[in-house]
Enzyme design. Structure first.
Site, PDB file in Angstrom:
ATOM      1  N   LEU A  26       9.950 -21.213  -3.480  1.00 57.28           N
ATOM      2  CA  LEU A  26       8.966 -20.285  -2.836  1.00 57.28           C
ATOM      3  C   LEU A  26       7.499 -20.300  -3.811  1.00 57.28           C
ATOM      4  O   LEU A  26       7.869 -20.389  -4.997  1.00 57.28           O
ATOM      5  CB  LEU A  26       9.533 -18.973  -2.776  1.00 57.28           C
ATOM      6  CG  LEU A  26       8.692 -17.922  -2.194  1.00 57.28           C
ATOM      7  CD1 LEU A  26       9.571 -16.728  -1.244  1.00 57.28           C
ATOM      8  CD2 LEU A  26       7.976 -16.938  -3.227  1.00 57.28           C
TER       9      LEU A  26
ATOM     10  N   HIS B 148       2.131   3.111  -9.007  1.00 56.10           N
ATOM     11  CA  HIS B 148       1.891   1.660  -9.345  1.00 56.10           C
ATOM     12  C   HIS B 148       3.179   1.196 -10.125  1.00 56.10           C
ATOM     13  O   HIS B 148       3.941  -0.110  -9.792  1.00 56.10           O
ATOM     14  CB  HIS B 148       0.726   1.272 -10.024  1.00 56.10           C
ATOM     15  CG  HIS B 148      -0.549   1.830  -9.366  1.00 56.10           C
ATOM     16  ND1 HIS B 148      -0.729   1.454  -7.860  1.00 56.10           N
ATOM     17  CD2 HIS B 148      -1.820   2.670  -9.709  1.00 56.10           C
ATOM     18  CE1 HIS B 148      -1.899   2.123  -7.485  1.00 56.10           C
ATOM     19  NE2 HIS B 148      -2.686   2.646  -8.737  1.00 56.10           N
TER      20      HIS B 148
ATOM     21  N   SER C 133      -7.881  -4.522   5.186  1.00 55.50           N
ATOM     22  CA  SER C 133      -8.650  -4.274   4.033  1.00 55.50           C
ATOM     23  C   SER C 133      -8.994  -5.481   3.389  1.00 55.50           C
ATOM     24  O   SER C 133      -9.039  -5.569   2.075  1.00 55.50           O
ATOM     25  CB  SER C 133      -7.974  -3.314   2.935  1.00 55.50           C
ATOM     26  OG  SER C 133      -7.336  -2.160   4.020  1.00 55.50           O
TER      27      SER C 133
ATOM     28  N   ARG D 135      -4.968  -1.156   9.067  1.00 62.47           N
ATOM     29  CA  ARG D 135      -6.258  -2.017   9.000  1.00 62.47           C
ATOM     30  C   ARG D 135      -5.727  -3.176   7.779  1.00 62.47           C
ATOM     31  O   ARG D 135      -4.679  -3.181   7.027  1.00 62.47           O
ATOM     32  CB  ARG D 135      -7.397  -1.373   8.170  1.00 62.47           C
ATOM     33  CG  ARG D 135      -6.905  -0.494   6.998  1.00 62.47           C
ATOM     34  CD  ARG D 135      -8.419   0.216   6.556  1.00 62.47           C
ATOM     35  NE  ARG D 135      -7.767   1.282   5.593  1.00 62.47           N
ATOM     36  CZ  ARG D 135      -7.673   2.383   5.807  1.00 62.47           C
ATOM     37  NH1 ARG D 135      -7.630   2.802   6.748  1.00 62.47           N
ATOM     38  NH2 ARG D 135      -7.390   3.264   4.542  1.00 62.47           N
TER      39      ARG D 135
ATOM     40  N   ASP E 295       0.741  -1.226   0.057  1.00 65.01           N
ATOM     41  CA  ASP E 295      -0.095  -0.009  -0.026  1.00 65.01           C
ATOM     42  C   ASP E 295       0.839   1.197   0.070  1.00 65.01           C
ATOM     43  O   ASP E 295       1.772   1.256   0.577  1.00 65.01           O
ATOM     44  CB  ASP E 295      -0.899  -0.145   1.360  1.00 65.01           C
ATOM     45  CG  ASP E 295      -2.006   1.121   1.030  1.00 65.01           C
ATOM     46  OD1 ASP E 295      -2.138   1.366  -0.038  1.00 65.01           O
ATOM     47  OD2 ASP E 295      -2.620   1.411   2.253  1.00 65.01           O
TER      48      ASP E 295
ATOM     49  N   TRP F 282     -12.215  -2.043  -7.452  1.00 69.43           N
ATOM     50  CA  TRP F 282     -13.262  -1.665  -8.719  1.00 69.43           C
ATOM     51  C   TRP F 282     -13.777  -0.263  -8.375  1.00 69.43           C
ATOM     52  O   TRP F 282     -14.412   0.379  -9.363  1.00 69.43           O
ATOM     53  CB  TRP F 282     -14.254  -2.818  -8.635  1.00 69.43           C
ATOM     54  CG  TRP F 282     -13.640  -4.141  -9.203  1.00 69.43           C
ATOM     55  CD1 TRP F 282     -13.430  -5.033  -8.556  1.00 69.43           C
ATOM     56  CD2 TRP F 282     -13.263  -4.409 -10.489  1.00 69.43           C
ATOM     57  NE1 TRP F 282     -13.115  -6.337  -9.176  1.00 69.43           N
ATOM     58  CE2 TRP F 282     -12.874  -5.753 -10.381  1.00 69.43           C
ATOM     59  CE3 TRP F 282     -12.881  -3.644 -11.860  1.00 69.43           C
ATOM     60  CZ2 TRP F 282     -12.273  -6.335 -11.515  1.00 69.43           C
ATOM     61  CZ3 TRP F 282     -12.423  -4.515 -12.907  1.00 69.43           C
ATOM     62  CH2 TRP F 282     -11.927  -5.823 -12.686  1.00 69.43           C
TER      63      TRP F 282
ATOM     64  N   ARG G  46       0.009   7.563  -2.934  1.00 67.74           N
ATOM     65  CA  ARG G  46       0.731   8.897  -2.017  1.00 67.74           C
ATOM     66  C   ARG G  46       1.936   9.029  -2.586  1.00 67.74           C
ATOM     67  O   ARG G  46       2.700  10.060  -2.406  1.00 67.74           O
ATOM     68  CB  ARG G  46       0.693   8.461  -0.593  1.00 67.74           C
ATOM     69  CG  ARG G  46      -0.771   8.720   0.081  1.00 67.74           C
ATOM     70  CD  ARG G  46      -0.918   8.326   1.389  1.00 67.74           C
ATOM     71  NE  ARG G  46      -1.462   6.596   1.390  1.00 67.74           N
ATOM     72  CZ  ARG G  46      -1.741   5.971   2.177  1.00 67.74           C
ATOM     73  NH1 ARG G  46      -1.211   6.087   3.568  1.00 67.74           N
ATOM     74  NH2 ARG G  46      -1.934   4.491   1.743  1.00 67.74           N
TER      75      ARG G  46
ATOM     76  N   ARG H  49      -1.034   8.956 -10.013  1.00 67.05           N
ATOM     77  CA  ARG H  49      -1.066   7.826  -9.215  1.00 67.05           C
ATOM     78  C   ARG H  49      -0.730   6.412  -9.973  1.00 67.05           C
ATOM     79  O   ARG H  49       0.299   5.715  -9.211  1.00 67.05           O
ATOM     80  CB  ARG H  49      -2.395   7.548  -8.795  1.00 67.05           C
ATOM     81  CG  ARG H  49      -3.128   8.440  -7.815  1.00 67.05           C
ATOM     82  CD  ARG H  49      -4.547   8.099  -7.589  1.00 67.05           C
ATOM     83  NE  ARG H  49      -4.718   6.712  -7.074  1.00 67.05           N
ATOM     84  CZ  ARG H  49      -4.276   6.486  -5.781  1.00 67.05           C
ATOM     85  NH1 ARG H  49      -4.152   7.380  -4.990  1.00 67.05           N
ATOM     86  NH2 ARG H  49      -4.514   5.250  -5.404  1.00 67.05           N
TER      87      ARG H  49
HETATM   88  C1  IPE Z   1      -5.458  -2.835  -0.223  1.00 66.57           C
HETATM   89  O1  IPE Z   1      -5.089  -1.460  -0.394  1.00 66.57           O
HETATM   90  C2  IPE Z   1      -5.709  -3.316  -1.540  1.00 66.57           C
HETATM   91  C3  IPE Z   1      -4.240  -3.575  -2.246  1.00 66.57           C
HETATM   92  C4  IPE Z   1      -2.845  -3.405  -1.796  1.00 66.57           C
HETATM   93  C5  IPE Z   1      -4.414  -4.206  -3.333  1.00 66.57           C
HETATM   94  P1  IPE Z   1      -6.267  -0.445  -0.518  1.00 66.57           P
HETATM   95  O2  IPE Z   1      -5.683   1.127  -0.658  1.00 66.57           O
HETATM   96  O3  IPE Z   1      -7.182  -0.552  -1.413  1.00 66.57           O
HETATM   97  O4  IPE Z   1      -6.881  -0.359   0.972  1.00 66.57           O
HETATM   98  P2  IPE Z   1      -7.842   0.908   1.652  1.00 66.57           P
HETATM   99  O5  IPE Z   1      -8.803   1.368   0.800  1.00 66.57           O
HETATM  100  O6  IPE Z   1      -6.827   1.867   2.055  1.00 66.57           O
HETATM  101  O7  IPE Z   1      -8.437  -0.058   2.897  1.00 66.57           O
HETATM  102  C1  IPE Z   2      -1.785   0.231  -3.308  1.00 66.19           C
HETATM  103  O1  IPE Z   2      -1.485   1.460  -3.374  1.00 66.19           O
HETATM  104  C2  IPE Z   2      -1.886  -0.600  -4.845  1.00 66.19           C
HETATM  105  C3  IPE Z   2      -3.362  -1.002  -5.014  1.00 66.19           C
HETATM  106  C4  IPE Z   2      -4.365  -0.924  -3.923  1.00 66.19           C
HETATM  107  C5  IPE Z   2      -3.619  -1.482  -6.301  1.00 66.19           C
HETATM  108  P1  IPE Z   2      -2.739   2.590  -3.463  1.00 66.19           P
HETATM  109  O2  IPE Z   2      -2.970   2.871  -4.871  1.00 66.19           O
HETATM  110  O3  IPE Z   2      -3.770   2.125  -2.415  1.00 66.19           O
HETATM  111  O4  IPE Z   2      -1.895   4.073  -2.892  1.00 66.19           O
HETATM  112  P2  IPE Z   2      -2.514   4.923  -1.982  1.00 66.19           P
HETATM  113  O5  IPE Z   2      -2.855   3.904  -0.414  1.00 66.19           O
HETATM  114  O6  IPE Z   2      -3.462   5.600  -2.451  1.00 66.19           O
HETATM  115  O7  IPE Z   2      -1.506   5.605  -1.334  1.00 66.19           O
HETATM  116 MG    MG Z   3      -4.183   2.477  -0.525  1.00 70.38          MG
END
Ligand code: IPE
Ligand code: IPE
Ligand code: MG
Length: 267
Positions: A158, A64, A223, A221, A47, A96, A51, A60
């Site tokens: 692994l 990724h 998630s 959390r 995650d 989604w 940001r 964003r």
């Molecule tokens: C969890 O991260 C899902 C993945 C890392 C793929 P999110 O960014 O989607 O989770 P929330 O929305 O902060 O809970």
């Molecule tokens: C995790 O990073 C990747 C996915 C959920 C696919 P985020 O895209 O959730 O990045 P933040 O949490 O918004 O920074």
């Molecule tokens: Mg996130």
């Protein structure tokens, strides 16, 4: 087979030679810990990509993209320290809800990453598996996941569970529906249902329980990631954003894990 005629078979296909992970650029080696203090299965909530990008004035999606190298460096570090299974949360059933542009990007990106990395994973003896729901997932993503699964099916160094379109509640509900169908068909008696029987209906029945659940980005959390498998996991939350991660972050997480006292309900 008579022992004299036995010839050792390489454990992987392709060239048949397992390539060792490349050491980290910093020269750092994994911490030396007793085998009992190294988690077998690590769940990764990768995650903070958005940001990371925002902090740099980038879209964003650039976050990724920058996260890809982090995951594959962590896989090499996991092999070095002796982890047997990694579950990487790449796309959740809740993701989604993001903008159509970001969803589209993430679908194409996952498809390309899986294709781009599969030979490298195979060379290192990594078995790639897809864990998640087919519903809504792009067919091209499913095709790449299945191609990677086939290529790496026999690998034993692994297991890398790529959790794409994964949701913990979805997994449990789908398992309940599949089990109900078998009960209705007379294949399973309701009285015979226990935790072991139920687990056979999960997305990846052979997945082991999570030992270390590691989340980056500072959010505290889960998630909806691997609830069934993580009931006795040790949770480590780190303030680093995913694209800034390398294998040393995993190793720090394992050091913290090694200090925990796991009791599993025992006194
Ligand atoms: C969890 O991260 C899902 C993945 C890392 C793929 P999110 O960014 O989607 O989770 P929330 O929305 O902060 O809970
Ligand atoms: C995790 O990073 C990747 C996915 C959920 C696919 P985020 O895209 O959730 O990045 P933040 O949490 O918004 O920074
Ligand atoms: Mg996130």
């Amino acid at each position: 087979m008579a022992s004299g005629t036995w010839t050792a078979k390489p454990s992987i296909g392709g060239a048949g030679v397992i390539r060792k992970p490349t050491p980290h650029l910093s020269g750092e080696k994994p911490p030396v810990l007793p085998p009992g203090q190294i988690p077998r299965h690590v769940a990764l909530v990768m995650d903070g990509n958005g940001r990371w990008a925002q902090e740099r004035g980038l879209p964003r999606t650039a976050g990724h993209e920058a996260g890809e190298a982090a995951l594959f460096d962590v896989v090499e570090g996991a092999i070095e320290i002796g982890i047997k299974e990694i579950s990487a949360f790449a796309f959740s059933t809740e993701n989604w809800r993001r903008s159509p542009e970001e969803v589209k990007f993430l679908m194409g990106f996952n498809r390309d990453v899986i294709r781009r990395r599969r030979d490298e994973m195979n060379e290192m003896g990594v078995r790639v598996r897809w864990v998640g729901r087919p519903k809504r997932l792009w067919k091209s993503v499913i095709d790449e996941l299945q191609a990677a699964e086939e290529l790496t099916a026999k690998n034993k160094v692994l297991t890398l569970n790529m959790c794409v379109n994964y949701g913990g509640r979805a997994e449990i509900v789908d398992a309940a529906a599949a089990l109900s169908r078998d009960v209705q068909a007379g294949k399973v008696k309701p009285d015979a249902i226990n935790e072991k029987v139920f687990a056979r209906y999960l997305d990846a029945p052979s997945m082991s329980d999570v030992d270390l659940f590691l989340r980056t980005s500072g959010e505290l959390r889960t998630s909806n990631f691997l609830p069934w498998q993580s009931v006795y996991a040790e949770f480590v939350f780190m303030d680093v954003l995913w694209p800034d991660v390398d294998r040393r972050v995993l190793w720090r997480g394992i050091e913290e894990y090694s200090q925990r006292n796991r009791r599993f309900g025992k006194a």
